[in-house]
Structures are given as structure tokens and as C-alpha cells.
Design a protein around this motif. Structure first.
Motif, PDB file in Angstrom:
ATOM      1  N   VAL A 206       0.811  -1.216   0.000  1.00 30.37           N
ATOM      2  CA  VAL A 206       0.000   0.000   0.000  1.00 30.37           C
ATOM      3  C   VAL A 206       0.852   1.276   0.000  1.00 30.37           C
ATOM      4  CG1 VAL A 206      -1.689   1.328   1.325  1.00 30.37           C
ATOM      5  CG2 VAL A 206      -2.031  -1.121   0.958  1.00 30.37           C
ATOM      6  N   PRO A 207       1.896   1.364   0.873  1.00 30.06           N
ATOM      7  CA  PRO A 207       2.687   2.606   0.871  1.00 30.06           C
ATOM      8  C   PRO A 207       3.255   2.955  -0.501  1.00 30.06           C
ATOM      9  CG  PRO A 207       3.395   1.157   2.644  1.00 30.06           C
ATOM     10  CD  PRO A 207       2.338   0.427   1.901  1.00 30.06           C
ATOM     11  N   LEU A 208       3.467   1.949  -1.338  1.00 25.76           N
ATOM     12  CA  LEU A 208       4.026   2.234  -2.663  1.00 25.76           C
ATOM     13  C   LEU A 208       3.100   3.156  -3.446  1.00 25.76           C
ATOM     14  CD1 LEU A 208       5.383  -1.244  -3.809  1.00 25.76           C
ATOM     15  CD2 LEU A 208       6.630   0.643  -2.794  1.00 25.76           C
ATOM     16  N   LEU A 209       1.778   3.031  -3.186  1.00 29.10           N
ATOM     17  CA  LEU A 209       0.828   3.897  -3.883  1.00 29.10           C
ATOM     18  C   LEU A 209       1.064   5.356  -3.532  1.00 29.10           C
ATOM     19  CD1 LEU A 209      -2.478   1.860  -3.452  1.00 29.10           C
ATOM     20  CD2 LEU A 209      -0.953   1.924  -5.423  1.00 29.10           C
ATOM     21  N   PHE A 210       1.572   5.592  -2.317  1.00 27.28           N
ATOM     22  CA  PHE A 210       1.806   6.966  -1.878  1.00 27.28           C
ATOM     23  C   PHE A 210       3.264   7.367  -2.075  1.00 27.28           C
ATOM     24  CE2 PHE A 210      -1.709   5.183   0.526  1.00 27.28           C
ATOM     25  CZ  PHE A 210      -2.703   6.097   0.246  1.00 27.28           C
ATOM     26  N   GLY A 211       3.959   6.560  -2.837  1.00 28.49           N
ATOM     27  CA  GLY A 211       5.344   6.910  -3.131  1.00 28.49           C
ATOM     28  C   GLY A 211       6.293   6.701  -1.976  1.00 28.49           C
TER      29      GLY A 211
END
Lengths: 786, 154
Positions: free
Chosen positions: B99-104
Motif C-alpha cells: 500500500v505505501p508504494l501507492l503513496f510513493g
């Protein structure tokens, strides 16, 4: 001028791409797939040829932060070798369709051949030590597939296993050598370029000096020599090459004369600027000349034409190694020039041998003769290349052999090597006499009387003759104008392998010099001894039959057989299906390794630890634990044993609480409870009483004492280095837990917030354990049914 | 082991253990506990059930299904469910890391929010790490129970 990246990349990648698409090509083209190979090889050859005269490193960034890149280094030597592989590859692919007509598994054959060619080009051009090693082993792998082409044939299997065993085994020595080299290179050319061979070659003197300073010069030299020697069939590992003749003839011509076996020689030449010196001279000159002589004698003893050529190949490889071994400029010239000459005449000879075997139906020397009437074109080709192999002037083999004699004579001028100064030239001449002998014998297949047993000999198809014809023409061209070959490609190869620049000149001698005298002696003695060839041949074979240990093959069989038997014996002792035996060996092995590790690292528990310094509460808990431990050993029923064991576990949990580690204590408590329950679940299945002999008791006692001692020592040693107060990491975690992770339980915040990746790994371990147990149980019930 | 004392005790303590294990799991971020410990404790509760009532009890007594006696333990419906559990757990853990990857942000970055003035609780903290920890919990429970039930059935 730097080389063009895309061109180099295409030249290396093209054979691999073609190899991958061979199954499709084979569907479309059938047996004509070989001609597609011609196109690929020729394309790679032309791409490489367009880079002639360039020098430098080109690379494709891959993981820049770790300085991992696909890097290639082009210079005369690498280019010569790579072009040789592609050029001869072109001819081999041209030859193969007619030769392999009607053979099975052709798709696999061409795949392996193409992949092989790509890996040779890779070895020649790679600038990275690891890439070199990978390509190097890939050539061994491809040759394994190719030697074992006739998969159902026992001798084919035996030969391919042997080749794999020797060359890959040698490759492992090479790997260690390369890693040691990279350790030193890290200091000299910087840690970024620790694996960059091109960078090392820019400062060869500094590398050699650093190697000597760190005492790694001899180990690196020895390891690389073993790797290269195994690949290039040097004594005493020369025997795999004649066995590899179980492969189809195009493979023999390509791998076992022109390219793969020369990878070792190539690498010796590559490392020459860095490692050359006194030790280098002794090692490689001796090794090369020994191989040259021993294999030349063995070639005379051979009865099969391919076996004769195989031994002669090993012999000539010895010549090249010896050439590079001599430290003078003539040494480098010998190595580079003979590599080219040998590839031209030996590949042609193998192809001729293939034609003879294909058309006459036999490879036995005694059954062949007078073939010039049946195969006139092949006979002309053979005259050129066989005389070239013999080193008869003015054929091209003569020039490079002259250079070897020159280098051997020169060695005693450059170095104070005592009696070796006489011995080296003498051995070179002695070995060359046998070279003349077997070359003439091979030539005699086409002359003299035709044996009655020889049936009708077919005319070979045109494509079979074209390939050796082209090679013979090239050999003839080099023979007539040797200086042209030197100017075109050899000079730049010599510059890359020699320390100093020297304008190379080759021509027929016009006045007397020691090498000329040596050549005259060689040819005269060879011609004089030729009438007695059969007697020498029979005498050698009688000696070999009388004392099999003389042959290296006998040693190989003895060692491999012994290892197989020994392995089976050890396997029966360790893997006997009893859980106790497995546990014993596993535990003792682990203890042995751990204790040996401590001993090797010189870790000694400080005597301060052997005291008693604990709060009364802790002391009490530990005392109860010790008593519980004793009670486990003394308990007479399983239930009592398990219950007392859990007392021990709970005491440890309390110890954790006292040491202010509530999380650990909690984990210990729940795990202990679960283990206790699992014990209770399975306890009914355990027999009440075992019949155990005294010997088993003794063994168990030894194992448990060893495990206990190891655990004790490990705890003492590992806790010895406990820092005073909290470390930076511990403080950082404590300070960051609330602001960064939002939790006050530092252990848990660390597990899920800061070191989540580790936890993820542990999760996978748990999942894998569950899956493995599931699999084990399913497989076991499956096994019961059978 | 299936004595009356054992069964009676099990009836009382199993629910307590399950509640405690849940609370250990939820409180993990601020107090001793967490996914691993909670998972092991939950497994312990199941182990007690197995010990007191036998292996088929969960299927027959709790879920009210019939048990095919000749079936291989590894193909058992309950075992399949346990296996699923750790597979899902692994998936939850990995997804929560993605999930954090979606927020960079890098893989497995965690964050938290604090809600104030919540009735009854006053202040409540939701940490994204809880999702990851839930994955841990599922893997531990699923994995250990798979092992336990398959080995126990032998």
C-alpha cells in the motif's frame, strides 16, 4: 578509438537469441537449420570485424548503485579469439547439415552449438570477472550437452560426464582464484572496480605488486593455472580431451580443437601482463612443454584418427601454454600466432577426419590408406594442413614453432634458470619430433596402398569439402604471406598479452640461428624415424598395456570409482532411515562446525565471566531451572519428563521478566505452553520403554554432552561482547518508537514498523515449515501405498 | 487425555484464552503482545480443544459437519481452512506492505493516526502496522494449526 557498444552487444547476444529460437527455426527449416547458424555466425563475425582496431571498455549500466554493469572489454587479443570462434563457427555450421544428415536431436544440437559460440564470444570480450566465470562455465555446460549428443550411448555419457567433471571442477578453482584477485583489485583499482578486469589490466604492475605484498600471488597464480589447465587439457588433466571425441565431428572440430579448449590458453594470455614473472615461467613453460611432449607421444600411440587428432590438439595446446609461459616477447608471439595457426589447421584436420569417417565408414588408422584416388580434393587440403601441423616450412605451423624455439632459447638469456635453460629447448625439440611423426602418419591415410578391407568410398557432398577447403586456403595464405596475418590481427593480440611493444616480423629464415638448427634437427629426426612408426606405435601401446597406471584415464577411473563406492558407504551409514542416526550426525556436525568456528576465530571466553554475579531472585530462578534440568534426566516416565521440562521453560520465562523483557517472557510462556500441549498430544504414541544397547547409550551421552557444551560455550562467547550501556541503535529505537511508529512497545514497533522486512521473512519461514510438513505427510502416505 | 476433568476445564479456559489472545494482539503496539504472541496463544486454545475432545471435534461439534473417517488428514476441510488462513495471512502482510508504494513511500512503510474524543475510549490510535500484524497473526495461527492437526492426526 573506443568500440561501439551496440555492435559489441549485438555480436554477443545474436548467438544466444538464435539459440533460444532454434526450436522454431527447426520447425521451419528442418535439417537446414545449420544454414541459419551460418548466417548468425557470419553476422557476429562481421560485427566483430567492424570493431577491429578499437580498444576500450563499453558497458551497459544495470545496477549503478552497486556498480553492476554488463561490461565488455575489446582489444586485439579478445577480438582475435572472438572472431576465431565466429569465423570457424560459420564453417562448422556450413559443414554440419551434410554431416549430421539424418541424425536425431538436431534442434538440441544446434541450440547448444549456438549457445556455445555465444559463450565463447562472451568469455573473450567480458570485462567483468564474474561474467567471465559465467560464460566460462556456460561453455563447459554446452560442451557437456554436445559431447553427450548420442544420449543412449554409454561411452558418450562417460565422456560427457568426464569432460564436465574436469572442466567444471577446474572452473571452481578458477572462481576462487578470481575472487582472491578481486580482493586485491579492490585495494588497487578501488572497490568500485574490484571485478573489473579491464581496470586491472590498465595497471598490471601495481596489481602484481599488491598481490605479492598480500602473499596472494602464488595462490592466485596456482588457482588460475588449475582452472585454465583443466580447460585446456594440460597434463595431468589432458585425458578428457581424447575421450570427448565421442562427440559428433563438427563438435570436435569446433570445441575440441578451435575454441573451447583454447579458452584456458586465452585466459593465460589475458592474465599474462599481470602475473608474468619467474614463477610464471617455471609453472607454464614446464607445464606446457610437458603436455606438448606427453600428448605428442600419446598421439603416436593412438589407433583412431580422431584420437590421434585429439592428443595432437592437447599437445599443441601445451605448445601455446609454453609459449605464453616464456616471459620474453617471443613467448607472447608464439602463443598468439600459434593459437591462430592451430585453429586453422586443426579444425580443417578434424573436418577431414569427419569426411574420411563419413565416407569410408571407419576411423581406424590401420584400415585406411591410399584415399587420394577416392578423395582428391580432400587429399590436397590434408597435405596443406598436415604439413602445417608438422611444422614443415613454409607452412604456417612452422613460423609459430620457430617462435617457440626462439623463446625457449631466449629464456636462459633472460633468466638464471640453470639446467632448465638447456632442458627447455631440448624438450621442445623432442616433443616436436613426435609431432612430425604423427602428422606424417595422418597424411599417409591418403597415400600408399589402399587396404583391401576398405570398401567403396563415396564422394563427399560439396558443403562437406567447402569448410575444410576454406580453412586450408586461409592456412595456405598465412603460409605464403605470414606477415599479412601478423599485420591484420596477430600484432594487436601480441600487444595485449605482452608487457612491451615490439614490432613482430615473421618470414622464412635466410641465415643460421639456433631455432633454425632446432627445426632442422626436428624434421630430420622425424623423417628418419618415420619408417619405424609401426614399431614405435606398438612399443608404446605395449608399455601402456603392461602398466595401466601410466595412463591418466586409469587414475580418473580409480578415483571416480573409489569416490562412488566411498560415497555409497558413507551414505548408508548416515542416511539409514533411522531418525536417531540423522539427529546424531546433524547435531554432531553442527557442534563440530560451531566449535571449529570459535577455534578458528580465536574466540576465548574471558575468565571474568566464570564468576557469579546475579541478583538473589535471578539466582533462585536459575537454581530451580538447574534442578528441573536434573529432574528431566532422572524422570522415569515420559509425562514426568515433559512436565519437569516445562518447569525449566517457565523458569526461563521468569528470568526474562526479571531481566525486564516482558515481551520475550510472554513469548516464552505461550510457546512453552504450546510445546507442552503438543508433547501431551503425541505422548501416547511414544513407546513406554526402548531396548537400547550400551553402545547406543554411550553415543547418546556423547552427543548430549557435545550439544550441551557447544550451547554453553556459544552463550558464553556471544554474550561476552555485550556493550556497556545502550548502543546507538538501541537508543535510536527507543527514541523513535513513539514519534515514528506510534507505539510504546518498542519490541513490537521494531518488529512491524522498523524491521518489517525481517518479520516478513520470518512469516515466510513459518509458512514454509507448514507447507513442508504437509508435503512430508502427504508424500509419506503416498509412499505407503506402493 | 479426554477425561471429564480435562473437558470441563477446557470448556472454561478456552474462551478465556481466546479473549486474552485477542487482547494481546490488539494491544501489541503499546503493551507486551502482538501478532506472533497472540497467534501462538490462539493456537494453544485450539490445541487444548484437540487434547480434550479429539481431532474431529472442531468439525463435528462446533461446525456441525460430518467427518469422513477415511479421508487423508491433509485433505480435511478444517486443514484446508487452516492452510488458507496462513496463505491469506501472507497475502495480507504483503499487501499491507505494498500500500505505501501507492503513496510513493518505500515498501512496508507504516504510519498511524490518533482519533480523539471517541466515546467510551476517549482517545484511540489506529496504526497501519495493525494490518501487517494481523497478517502475522493469521500466518502463525494458520501455520501452527496446520502442523498441529496434520501431525496430530497421525
Amino acid at each position: 578509438m573506443p568500440p561501439e557498444l551496440s555492435v559489441v552487444l549485438a555480436a554477443v547476444a545474436l548467438p544466444f537469441v538464435a539459440a533460444v529460437s532454434t526450436p522454431v527455426l527447426y520447425r521451419l527449416l528442418g535439417e537446414r537449420t545449420g544454414y541459419a547458424g551460418v548466417a548468425v555466425a557470419l553476422a557476429s563475425f562481421l560485427l566483430l570485424a567492424s570493431q577491429r582496431g578499437t580498444e576500450g571498455t563499453v558497458g551497459l549500466e544495470w545496477i549503478p548503485s552497486l556498480d553492476v554493469a554488463l561490461r565488455f572489454y575489446l582489444d586485439g587479443w579478445g577480438l582475435l579469439f572472438a572472431m576465431l570462434a565466429c569465423g570457424i563457427g560459420t564453417l562448422i555450421f556450413l559443414y554440419s547439415p551434410a554431416y549430421m544428415h539424418g541424425e536425431p536431436h538436431l534442434a538440441r544440437f544446434y541450440t547448444a552449438l549456438l549457445a556455445f559460440m555465444g559463450s565463447i564470444v562472451g568469455v573473450a570480450l567480458a570485462a567483468d570477472l564474474i561474467a567471465i566465470f559465467l560464460f566460462w562455465e556456460l561453455t563447459s555446460l554446452c560442451s557437456f550437452v554436445l559431447i553427450g549428443h548420442y544420449t543412449a550411448d554409454d561411452s558418450s555419457q562417460y565422456a560427457s560426464r568426464m569432460a564436465m567433471f574436469i572442466t567444471v571442477g577446474g572452473g571452481l578453482f578458477l572462481l576462487v582464484g578470481l575472487l582472491l584477485l578481486s580482493v586485491v583489485a579492490g585495494d588497487v583499482v578501488g572497490p568500485d572496480a574490484a571485478f573489473n578486469l579491464a581496470a586491472m589490466l590498465e595497471t598490471p604492475e601495481a596489481m602484481a605488486e599488491a598481490l605479492r605484498e598480500q602473499g596472494l600471488f602464488l595462490p592466485v597464480l596456482g588457482l588460475l593455472a588449475i582452472g585454465a589447465g583443466a580447460k585446456s587439457a594440460q597434463v595431468p588433466l589432458h585425458f578428457w580431451l581424447p575421450n570427448a571425441m565421442a562427440a559428433p565431428t563438427p563438435v570436435s572440430a569446433f570445441l575440441h580443437s578451435a575454441t573451447m579448449v583454447k579458452v584456458g590458453v586465452y585466459f593465460i594470455g589475458r592474465m599474462r601482463p599481470i602475473l608474468v614473472g619467474e614463477e610464471w615461467l617455471f609453472l607454464f613453460a614446464t607445464l606446457g612443454l610437458t603436455t606438448m611432449t606427453v600428448c605428442a607421444i600419446m598421439a603416436v600411440a593412438a589407433t583412431d584418427i580422431k584420437e590421434l587428432l585429439a592428443y595432437s590438439t592437447a599437445s599443441h595446446l601445451g605448445l601455446m601454454v609454453a609459449g605464453f609461459g616464456f616471459t620474453s616477447i617471443y613467448g607472447a608471439e608464439t602463443g598468439v600466432f600459434h593459437l591462430l595457426n592451430h585453429a586453422l589447421f586443426k579444425a580443417a584436420l578434424f573436418l577431414v577426419a569427419g569426411i574420411v569417417a563419413h565416407e569410408a565408414g571407419t576411423r581406424n588408422i590401420d584400415n585406411l590408406g591410399g584415399l587420394r584416388h577416392d578423395l582428391p580434393v580432400t587429399a590436397i587440403i590434408t597435405v596443406i594442413v598436415a604439413l602445417s601441423m608438422a611444422g614443415i616450412p613454409p607452412f604456417n605451423g612452422f613460423y609459430s614453432k620457430e617462435l617457440l624455439f626462439e623463446a625457449a632459447v631466449e629464456a636462459s638469456h633472460h633468466h638464471d634458470i640453470g639446467v632448465l635453460g638447456v632442458l627447455y629447448p631440448a624438450v621442445a625439440v623432442f616433443g616436436s619430433v613426435f609431432t612430425v611423426l604423427y602428422s606424417l602418419r595422418f597424411l599417409s591415410l591418403f597415400f600408399g596402398d589402399r587396404p583391401d578391407a576398405l570398401g567403396h568410398v563415396h564422394r563427399p557432398s560439396t558443403t562437406l569439402v567447402v569448410a575444410p577447403g576454406v580453412l586450408a586456403l586461409l592456412a595456405a595464405a598465412v603460409s605464403i604471406r605470414p606477415q599479412l596475418a601478423v599485420d591484420v590481427i596477430v600484432q594487436s593480440g601480441v600487444d595485449a598479452t605482452a608487457l612491451e611493444h615490439h614490432e613482430m616480423h615473421v618470414s622464412l629464415p635466410t641465415s643460421y640461428s639456433p631455432p633454425v638448427g632446432m627445426s632442422a634437427v626436428t624434421i630430420a629426426v622425424g623423417l628418419a624415424a618415420y619408417p619405424f612408426y609401426d614399431r614405435i606405435h606398438d612399443g608404446l601401446n605395449a608399455t601402456l598395456d603392461a602398466a595401466p597406471p601410466i595412463a591418466a584415464n586409469w587414475w580418473y577411473d580409480a578415483i571416480v570409482g573409489g569416490l562412488t563406492g566411498g560415497g555409497a558407504w558413507v551414505g548408508d551409514r548416515i542416511h539409514n532411515g533411522l531418525l536417531r542416526t540423522y539427529a546424531t550426525w546433524t547435531l554432531l556436525g553442527t557442534c563440530g562446525l560451531a566449535l571449529a568456528g570459535f577455534a578458528a576465530a580465536g574466540t576465548v571466553a574471558s575468565s571474568e565471566l566464570i564468576g557469579f554475579d546475579a541478583a538473589p531472585a535471578v539466582a533462585l530462578v536459575l537454581l530451580v531451572a538447574v534442578v528441573a534440568g536434573l529432574a528431566v534426566a532422572l524422570s522415569d516416565s515420559h509425562i514426568a519428563g515433559v512436565l519437569t521440562l516445562s518447569i525449566l521453560g517457565f523458569m526461563i520465562a521468569i528470568f526474562y521478566i526479571l531481566a525486564s523483557a516482558p515481551d520475550l517472557a510472554l513469548t516464552q510462556l505461550v510457546v512453552e505452553t504450546l510445546v507442552l500441549l503438543i508433547f501431551l498430544l503425541v505422548i501416547e504414541e511414544i513407546p513406554e520403554y526402548y531396548e537400547v544397547s550400551l553402545g547406543k547409550y554411550a553415543r547418546d551421552a556423547v552427543v548430549s554432552l557435545a550439544v550441551g557444551a557447544t550451547a554453553f560455550i556459544t552463550v558464553l562467547v556471544t554474550t561476552d561482547a555485550r556493550p556497556e550501556g545502550s548502543t546507538d541503535i538501541a537508543r535510536a529505537y527507543a527514541e523513535q518508537a513513539v514519534p515514528e511508529g506510534g507505539g510504546t512497545n518498542i519490541v513490537n514497533v521494531t518488529l512491524v514498523d522498523f524491521r518489517g522486512f525481517d518479520t516478513m521473512g520470518e512469516l515466510i519461514v513459518v509458512a514454509m515449515a507448514a507447507i513442508s510438513i504437509l508435503t512430508l505427510i502427504v508424500m509419506r502416505s503416498g509412499g505407503d501405498d506402493e | 487425555m479426554t477425561t471429564v476433568v480435562m473437558r470441563t476445564t477446557a470448556r472454561v479456559i478456552v474462551p478465556i484464552i481466546l479473549v486474552v489472545s485477542t487482547s494481546l494482539f490488539v494491544e501489541g503496539h503499546n503493551l507486551p503482545g502482538g501478532g506472533f504472541i497472540g497467534g501462538v496463544l490462539t493456537t494453544t486454545a485450539f490445541a487444548i480443544i484437540y487434547l480434550a475432545f479429539g481431532l474431529d471435534f472442531v468439525e463435528r461439534g462446533v461446525l456441525g459437519r460430518d467427518v469422513d473417517p477415511g479421508k487423508e488428514p491433509s485433505r480435511d476441510r478444517v486443514v484446508v481452512a487452516y492452510r488458507r488462513l496462513f496463505e491469506y495471512g501472507l497475502a495480507i502482510a504483503v499487501l499491507s506492505g505494498l500500500v505505501p508504494l501507492l503513496f510513493g513511500r518505500p515498501f512496508l512503510t507504516q504510519t498511524f493516526v490518533i482519533f480523539e474524543h471517541v466515546p467510551l475510549y476517549g482517545e484511540i490510535e489506529i496504526a497501519s502496522a495493525l494490518a501487517f500484524d494481523f497478517g502475522v497473526y493469521c500466518v502463525v495461527v494458520g501455520g501452527l494449526l496446520t502442523i498441529l492437526s496434520v501431525v496430530g492426526a497421525e
